[in-house]
Design an enzyme around this catalytic site. Structure first.
Site, PDB file in Angstrom:
ATOM      1  NE  ARG A  67      40.112  33.147  47.726  1.00  0.00           N
ATOM      2  CZ  ARG A  67      40.499  34.267  46.138  1.00  0.00           C
ATOM      3  NH1 ARG A  67      39.132  33.885  45.433  1.00  0.00           N
ATOM      4  NH2 ARG A  67      42.382  33.740  46.432  1.00  0.00           N
TER       5      ARG A  67
ATOM      6  CE  LYS B 293      43.889  30.232  45.710  1.00  0.00           C
ATOM      7  NZ  LYS B 293      44.628  30.056  47.250  1.00  0.00           N
TER       8      LYS B 293
ATOM      9  CE  LYS C 200      36.505  45.077  38.306  1.00  0.00           C
ATOM     10  NZ  LYS C 200      37.212  45.197  39.683  1.00  0.00           N
TER      11      LYS C 200
ATOM     12  CD  GLU D 114      37.094  34.435  35.153  1.00  0.00           C
ATOM     13  OE1 GLU D 114      37.268  34.681  36.586  1.00  0.00           O
ATOM     14  OE2 GLU D 114      38.426  34.687  35.085  1.00  0.00           O
TER      15      GLU D 114
ATOM     16  CG  ASP E 271      41.102  37.197  46.921  1.00  0.00           C
ATOM     17  OD1 ASP E 271      40.798  37.172  45.461  1.00  0.00           O
ATOM     18  OD2 ASP E 271      42.690  37.033  46.549  1.00  0.00           O
TER      19      ASP E 271
ATOM     20  CG  PHE F  46      39.004  45.507  44.546  1.00  0.00           C
ATOM     21  CD1 PHE F  46      39.524  44.951  43.373  1.00  0.00           C
ATOM     22  CD2 PHE F  46      39.562  44.663  45.184  1.00  0.00           C
ATOM     23  CE1 PHE F  46      40.760  43.610  43.729  1.00  0.00           C
ATOM     24  CE2 PHE F  46      39.569  43.765  46.151  1.00  0.00           C
ATOM     25  CZ  PHE F  46      40.375  43.051  44.788  1.00  0.00           C
TER      26      PHE F  46
ATOM     27  CG  ASP G 243      39.357  44.148  36.530  1.00  0.00           C
ATOM     28  OD1 ASP G 243      38.885  45.405  35.576  1.00  0.00           O
ATOM     29  OD2 ASP G 243      40.255  44.351  37.058  1.00  0.00           O
TER      30      ASP G 243
HETATM   31  P1  IMP Z   1      41.408  40.131  34.473  1.00  0.00           P
HETATM   32  O1  IMP Z   1      42.254  39.857  33.529  1.00  0.00           O
HETATM   33  O2  IMP Z   1      41.230  41.793  34.544  1.00  0.00           O
HETATM   34  O3  IMP Z   1      39.873  40.556  33.762  1.00  0.00           O
HETATM   35  O4  IMP Z   1      41.107  39.792  35.824  1.00  0.00           O
HETATM   36  C1  IMP Z   1      40.169  39.160  36.181  1.00  0.00           C
HETATM   37  C2  IMP Z   1      40.758  38.413  37.849  1.00  0.00           C
HETATM   38  O5  IMP Z   1      40.891  39.408  38.631  1.00  0.00           O
HETATM   39  C3  IMP Z   1      39.264  37.482  38.008  1.00  0.00           C
HETATM   40  O6  IMP Z   1      38.972  36.382  37.941  1.00  0.00           O
HETATM   41  C4  IMP Z   1      39.453  37.587  39.505  1.00  0.00           C
HETATM   42  O7  IMP Z   1      40.269  37.367  39.869  1.00  0.00           O
HETATM   43  C5  IMP Z   1      40.585  39.344  39.702  1.00  0.00           C
HETATM   44  N1  IMP Z   1      39.351  40.737  40.041  1.00  0.00           N
HETATM   45  C6  IMP Z   1      39.679  41.281  38.972  1.00  0.00           C
HETATM   46  N2  IMP Z   1      38.766  42.314  39.248  1.00  0.00           N
HETATM   47  C7  IMP Z   1      38.413  41.964  41.175  1.00  0.00           C
HETATM   48  C8  IMP Z   1      37.466  42.409  42.176  1.00  0.00           C
HETATM   49  O8  IMP Z   1      37.070  43.622  42.176  1.00  0.00           O
HETATM   50  N3  IMP Z   1      37.474  41.862  43.455  1.00  0.00           N
HETATM   51  C9  IMP Z   1      38.313  40.981  43.345  1.00  0.00           C
HETATM   52  N4  IMP Z   1      39.235  40.309  42.346  1.00  0.00           N
HETATM   53  C10 IMP Z   1      39.041  40.757  41.515  1.00  0.00           C
END
Ligand code: IMP
Length: 173
Positions: free
Chosen positions: A163, A40, A129, A97, A157, A150, A101
């Site tokens: 959000r 979302k 990130k 996106e 969120d 974070f 992360d």
């Molecule tokens: P990844 O698979 O670890 O890259 O995670 C991606 C998803 O994790 C993002 O699309 C977000 O929904 C969530 N996410 C990762 N870091 C954060 C953050 O710092 N705040 C909020 N959501 C996050």
């Protein structure tokens, strides 16, 4: 009560979106582009970005993925909750996106979208990130890079809250 430290101000977010919108518009000039927002978190970013693109033909769709358990670092634990409806075969796709992360979600989604046979797939993220990156994903257009922390606000969120905050904060529990 969590502490919220401002990281990216409202004006700065809009400034960065204008900057990448200009680059994307130049890169895809004369072509049809399909933007695929990752729900979302990317809903506000996509809404602001698409209104600044100067392309004649743009289609919009959404995907949603979720992972089992917060501690996992395996792409095998990612499941698709919502698929696209638009036919992207032979089309130029831009995945939108909120934040990359570990990159595992993005790697999973790109692999999924490649199965539809688009002519190209690029990625655009509001925030890159870096610290926990586990998958080698290429983010083609980035508004802002942060090392860690974070973040909440502007679509991001914590347990579905925050959000709606108009700017991006580092949340400390
Ligand atoms: P990844 O698979 O670890 O890259 O995670 C991606 C998803 O994790 C993002 O699309 C977000 O929904 C969530 N996410 C990762 N870091 C954060 C953050 O710092 N705040 C909020 N959501 C996050």
């Amino acid at each position: 009560m969590p502490e919220f430290i401002p990281v990216i101000k409202k004006d700065e977010i809009q400034h960065q979106i204008s900057r990448i919108a200009e680059t994307i518009s130049t890169d895809y000039q004369g072509r049809e582009l399909v933007l695929i927002g990752v729900l979302k978190g990317a809903f506000l970013f996509l809404a602001d970005l698409v209104r600044q693109l100067t392309l004649a033909k743009v289609k919009i769709d959404f995907l949603q993925a979720s992972s089992y358990g917060a501690d996992t670092v395996s792409s095998e634990s990612i499941v698709l909750k919502k698929d696209i409806d638009v036919d992207i075969r032979g089309k130029d796709v831009l995945v939108v996106e909120d934040i990359v992360d570990t990159g595992l979600t993005l790697a999973y989604l790109i692999n999924h979208l490649e199965g539809f046979g688009p002519s190209s797939i690029k990625v655009c993220a509001m925030i890159d990130k870096r610290e926990r990156r586990a998958a080698a994903v290429n983010v083609d257009y980035v508004c802002t890079t942060v090392e860690n922390g974070f973040l909440v606000g502007y679509g991001l969120d914590y347990a579905e809250d925050y959000r709606n905050l108009p700017e991006i904060y580092h949340m400390k529990l």
